[in-house]
Design an enzyme around this catalytic site. Structure first.
Site, PDB file in Angstrom:
ATOM      1  N   ASP A 253       0.826  -1.208   0.000  1.00 31.76           N
ATOM      2  CA  ASP A 253       0.000   0.000   0.000  1.00 31.76           C
ATOM      3  C   ASP A 253       0.856   1.252   0.000  1.00 31.76           C
ATOM      4  OD1 ASP A 253      -1.818  -2.205   1.191  1.00 31.76           O
ATOM      5  OD2 ASP A 253      -3.120  -0.607   0.453  1.00 31.76           O
TER       6      ASP A 253
HETATM    7  O1  MRU Z   1      -7.580  -3.302   2.855  1.00 30.86           O
HETATM    8  P1  MRU Z   1      -7.309  -3.638   1.414  1.00 30.86           P
HETATM    9  O2  MRU Z   1      -8.059  -4.821   0.934  1.00 30.86           O
HETATM   10  O3  MRU Z   1      -7.463  -2.427   0.532  1.00 30.86           O
HETATM   11  O4  MRU Z   1      -5.763  -4.019   1.403  1.00 30.86           O
HETATM   12  C1  MRU Z   1      -5.176  -4.410   0.205  1.00 30.86           C
HETATM   13  C2  MRU Z   1      -3.726  -4.738   0.333  1.00 30.86           C
HETATM   14  O5  MRU Z   1      -3.148  -4.663   1.399  1.00 30.86           O
HETATM   15  C3  MRU Z   1      -3.002  -5.077  -0.923  1.00 30.86           C
HETATM   16  O6  MRU Z   1      -1.981  -5.991  -0.675  1.00 30.86           O
HETATM   17  C4  MRU Z   1      -2.394  -3.802  -1.528  1.00 30.86           C
HETATM   18  O7  MRU Z   1      -3.316  -2.770  -1.568  1.00 30.86           O
HETATM   19  C5  MRU Z   1      -1.870  -4.040  -2.902  1.00 30.86           C
HETATM   20  S1  MRU Z   1      -3.165  -4.361  -4.060  1.00 30.86           S
HETATM   21  C6  MRU Z   1      -2.415  -4.544  -5.579  1.00 30.86           C
END
Ligand code: MRU
Length: 365
Positions: A253
């Protein structure tokens, strides 16, 4: 050809998002008519995953601009709408940097267009909408490149270790086509291994408490015919003692300049277990997820989600109401545990990330 899942459908003036909270058993599309709908879809995690969050925010703004085009009579009014929209959309979720980066890019473009002084409101709106739409296409191209680089790195590492022709990998959360405009980052690497006939198996963790692994990654593996096995989050260390794992590959993220990486809660403990077992640990992330303004992961804001999301599953209580909860959505994996960061321009060890990204940014400006 295998069916590919998508998180959204878009045509000029119309955006629909797939409500991922209902997957895999219900496929329900929701129309995003305005900024509030887009904010809610992101906040409630109907659409999630760092790239998809940014793209849905961008396309929400594109829809709003298209809708209001007749009422915007000056370039100043367009500028105000764009700036206010991003200020609002950026309050939806704090950790994924892609959202904030998209906001910066589009705000700067808007300011440049206004300052250029030709005063044509229609042209200004059209140019901004095209830039917002362009994010969709670029994301897919980047993910395909990430997939190729990542597959090569994992196969090279595995060949050095054992020479096996097919490899088993572990992934966490959902980083596939549902988390992006298509293809995926870490799951894009898995997809690329599969396309090359080199994937023995992808072990996906269930990813408590939101179950992105069980509900979404497992679904993508099944729908697209990739060999997959769902495991509890708590089984990863045990898996590495009992089966051959060529690597763990996760998404991100936000990656700080030193390579510290924020990703779905539980990623850090996978990296610790991987180091103990001598398994390579890769982060797959486009350059849009790398935040050189932060020197280390200590400065990354970690979203905390409501206690209710931990104490219940789809409205069914699983814990006593009175229990206190701590429900961080992400954690930070220290750079020293990361073998390589797989970007669309190559795989970098954390120590070289900053200089490589600075060079690439200069080249692509
Ligand atoms: O809470 P989320 O489902 O948005 O978290 C998603 C993740 O942690 C993913 O690993 C990250 O955003 C990369 S998505 C290509």
């Amino acid at each position: 050809m295998a069916q590919t899942l998508v998180p959204l459908k878009y045509e000029r003036g119309r955006l629909e998002v797939l409500n991922q909270l209902l997957l895999p058993h219900q496929e329900e599309w929701e129309i995003v008519k305005n900024l509030e709908d887009g904010w809610q879809a992101i906040r409630q995690m109907k659409v999630r995953g760092a790239p998809a969050i940014a793209i849905v925010a961008a396309l929400t703004l594109a829809v709003q601009l298209h809708e209001q085009r007749a009422t915007l009579t000056s370039t100043g009014a367009v500028r105000t709408l764009v700036h206010d929209a991003w200020t609002y959309l950026c309050t939806s979720r704090p950790t994924a940097v892609n959202l904030f980066r998209a906001a910066d890019v589009v705000r700067s473009l808007t300011d440049r267009l206004e300052a250029s002084g030709d005063g044509d409101v229609g042209v200004m709106i059209q140019t901004i909408i095209e830039a917002l739409e362009g994010m969709l296409e670029k994301d897919i191209q980047d993910n395909r490149a990430i997939g190729r680089w990542g597959a090569s790195a994992i196969l090279a590492g595995a060949a050095a270790a054992s020479g096996n022709s097919k490899v088993a990998v572990v992934t966490h959360c959902n980083t596939g086509s549902l988390a992006c405009a298509g293809y995926g980052t870490a799951l894009g690497v898995v997809r690329s291994l599969h396309e090359q006939g080199r994937l023995e198996r992808c072990y996906c963790t269930e990813t408590r408490p939101y179950l992105q692994g069980a509900r979404l990654t497992a679904y993508e593996l099944v729908v697209e015919g990739m060999p997959g096995t769902l495991i509890p989050d708590s089984a990863v260390a045990s898996l590495m003692t009992s089966r051959s794992v060529a690597g763990i590959v996760v998404g991100a993220d936000r990656v700080a300049a030193n390579g510290d990486t924020a990703n779905k809660i539980g990623t850090y403990q996978l990296a610790v277990a991987a180091r103990y077992h001598g398994v390579r640990f890769y982060v797959a992330a486009p350059l849009t997820t790398i935040d050189l303004s932060l020197s280390s992961g200590k400065d990354i804001v970690i979203e905390e989600r409501p206690a209710q999301e931990l104490k219940s599953i789809r409205g069914v209580a699983i814990a006593p109401d009175a229990i206190d909860c701590w429900n961080p959505a992400f954690d930070v994996t220290p750079a020293e545990l990361i073998t390589g960061i797989i970007t669309e321009h190559g795989v970098f060890v954390p120590g070289e990330l900053q200089s490589k990204v600075e060079n690439l940014t200069r080249q692509h400006l």
